[in-house]
Design a protein around this motif. Sequence first.
Motif, mmCIF file in Angstrom:
data_model
loop_
_atom_site.group_PDB
_atom_site.id
_atom_site.type_symbol
_atom_site.label_atom_id
_atom_site.label_comp_id
_atom_site.label_asym_id
_atom_site.label_seq_id
_atom_site.Cartn_x
_atom_site.Cartn_y
_atom_site.Cartn_z
ATOM 1 N N LEU A 78 0.805 -1.221 0.000
ATOM 2 C CA LEU A 78 0.000 0.000 0.000
ATOM 3 C C LEU A 78 0.837 1.271 0.000
ATOM 4 O O LEU A 78 0.432 2.280 -0.576
ATOM 5 N N THR A 79 1.985 1.262 0.654
ATOM 6 C CA THR A 79 2.726 2.510 0.830
ATOM 7 C C THR A 79 3.847 2.736 -0.187
ATOM 8 O O THR A 79 4.131 3.887 -0.510
ATOM 9 N N ALA A 80 4.475 1.706 -0.685
ATOM 10 C CA ALA A 80 5.618 1.887 -1.586
ATOM 11 C C ALA A 80 5.244 2.597 -2.892
ATOM 12 O O ALA A 80 5.925 3.551 -3.280
ATOM 13 N N PRO A 81 4.183 2.201 -3.592
ATOM 14 C CA PRO A 81 3.863 2.916 -4.831
ATOM 15 C C PRO A 81 3.439 4.368 -4.592
ATOM 16 O O PRO A 81 3.791 5.258 -5.369
ATOM 17 N N ILE A 82 2.717 4.598 -3.518
ATOM 18 C CA ILE A 82 2.260 5.955 -3.219
ATOM 19 C C ILE A 82 3.441 6.854 -2.871
ATOM 20 O O ILE A 82 3.547 7.982 -3.363
ATOM 21 N N SER A 83 4.339 6.364 -2.038
ATOM 22 C CA SER A 83 5.485 7.189 -1.660
ATOM 23 C C SER A 83 6.412 7.429 -2.849
ATOM 24 O O SER A 83 6.941 8.532 -3.017
ATOM 25 N N ALA A 84 6.601 6.432 -3.708
ATOM 26 C CA ALA A 84 7.441 6.626 -4.895
ATOM 27 C C ALA A 84 6.809 7.648 -5.833
ATOM 28 O O ALA A 84 7.508 8.505 -6.394
ATOM 29 N N HIS A 85 5.501 7.589 -5.991
ATOM 30 C CA HIS A 85 4.820 8.563 -6.846
ATOM 31 C C HIS A 85 4.957 9.978 -6.280
ATOM 32 O O HIS A 85 5.257 10.920 -7.034
ATOM 33 N N LEU A 86 4.750 10.135 -4.999
ATOM 34 C CA LEU A 86 4.851 11.461 -4.393
ATOM 35 C C LEU A 86 6.278 12.014 -4.449
ATOM 36 O O LEU A 86 6.480 13.203 -4.700
ATOM 37 N N LEU A 87 7.261 11.160 -4.226
ATOM 38 C CA LEU A 87 8.651 11.606 -4.319
ATOM 39 C C LEU A 87 9.023 12.003 -5.749
ATOM 40 O O LEU A 87 9.697 13.011 -5.973
ATOM 41 N N ALA A 88 8.566 11.235 -6.727
ATOM 42 C CA ALA A 88 8.863 11.562 -8.119
ATOM 43 C C ALA A 88 8.160 12.854 -8.529
ATOM 44 O O ALA A 88 8.744 13.694 -9.227
ATOM 45 N N ARG A 89 6.954 13.025 -8.076
ATOM 46 C CA ARG A 89 6.233 14.259 -8.403
ATOM 47 C C ARG A 89 6.904 15.480 -7.767
ATOM 48 O O ARG A 89 7.038 16.530 -8.397
ATOM 49 N N ALA A 90 7.331 15.343 -6.523
ATOM 50 C CA ALA A 90 8.023 16.451 -5.857
ATOM 51 C C ALA A 90 9.344 16.763 -6.558
ATOM 52 O O ALA A 90 9.685 17.937 -6.753
ATOM 53 N N ALA A 91 10.086 15.745 -6.957
ATOM 54 C CA ALA A 91 11.349 15.966 -7.665
ATOM 55 C C ALA A 91 11.092 16.647 -9.001
ATOM 56 O O ALA A 91 11.861 17.517 -9.425
ATOM 57 N N HIS A 92 10.029 16.266 -9.685
ATOM 58 C CA HIS A 92 9.707 16.892 -10.966
ATOM 59 C C HIS A 92 9.315 18.354 -10.789
ATOM 60 O O HIS A 92 9.713 19.208 -11.567
ATOM 61 N N LYS A 93 8.534 18.638 -9.745
ATOM 62 C CA LYS A 93 8.118 20.024 -9.503
ATOM 63 C C LYS A 93 9.298 20.913 -9.122
ATOM 64 O O LYS A 93 9.323 22.091 -9.460
ATOM 65 N N VAL A 94 10.275 20.356 -8.433
ATOM 66 C CA VAL A 94 11.455 21.117 -8.051
ATOM 67 C C VAL A 94 12.334 21.387 -9.272
ATOM 68 O O VAL A 94 13.068 22.367 -9.310
ATOM 69 N N GLY A 95 12.233 20.528 -10.277
ATOM 70 C CA GLY A 95 13.000 20.757 -11.495
ATOM 71 C C GLY A 95 14.080 19.728 -11.758
ATOM 72 O O GLY A 95 14.952 19.949 -12.591
ATOM 73 N N TYR A 96 14.031 18.615 -11.072
ATOM 74 C CA TYR A 96 15.017 17.569 -11.312
ATOM 75 C C TYR A 96 14.818 17.015 -12.717
ATOM 76 O O TYR A 96 13.737 16.561 -13.077
ATOM 77 N N LYS A 97 15.840 17.081 -13.541
ATOM 78 C CA LYS A 97 15.751 16.725 -14.955
ATOM 79 C C LYS A 97 15.806 15.210 -15.174
ATOM 80 O O LYS A 97 16.419 14.480 -14.408
ATOM 81 N N LEU A 98 15.177 14.785 -16.259
ATOM 82 C CA LEU A 98 15.283 13.402 -16.702
ATOM 83 C C LEU A 98 16.664 13.172 -17.295
ATOM 84 O O LEU A 98 17.338 14.119 -17.708
ATOM 85 N N SER A 99 17.069 11.937 -17.382
ATOM 86 C CA SER A 99 18.359 11.652 -18.015
ATOM 87 C C SER A 99 18.241 11.844 -19.523
ATOM 88 O O SER A 99 17.143 11.932 -20.079
ATOM 89 N N ALA A 100 19.354 11.898 -20.189
ATOM 90 C CA ALA A 100 19.378 12.126 -21.638
ATOM 91 C C ALA A 100 18.780 10.956 -22.414
ATOM 92 O O ALA A 100 18.304 11.129 -23.531
ATOM 93 N N VAL A 101 18.775 9.759 -21.838
ATOM 94 C CA VAL A 101 18.249 8.595 -22.544
ATOM 95 C C VAL A 101 16.735 8.473 -22.427
ATOM 96 O O VAL A 101 16.137 7.627 -23.080
ATOM 97 N N SER A 102 16.102 9.305 -21.610
ATOM 98 C CA SER A 102 14.643 9.267 -21.488
ATOM 99 C C SER A 102 14.002 9.781 -22.759
ATOM 100 O O SER A 102 14.463 10.742 -23.373
#
Length: 110
Positions: A78-102
Amino acid sequence: MITLLVAIGIALLTVVGALFSLIAAIGLNRLPDLYTRMHAASKAGTVGSGLLLLAVGLHAADVATFGRAVAGIVFFVLTAPISAHLLARAAHKVGYKLSAVSVRDDMLGK
């Protein structure tokens, strides 16, 4: 005979759970950016932890310990997918860039 089959099943669960955890650890070290690393940690890490908890619960042969192991598995699932989604969303909002291979960024809305 039944005891041998149970022991083999528990050993198989332990080995498979350890392999999934190893794959998650390798993914954390080898993948190019935060988003793919979180994917490896949340998916393979959850499966590995769940299988290891199931093996511990079965090996204990105690209803209370098995119940705690199942509760731990449910908690992870129950918690792992939700926490991973929230962390990825927060990193994206802060401006953490994707790698060049994305290939693309689905969060941009384009």
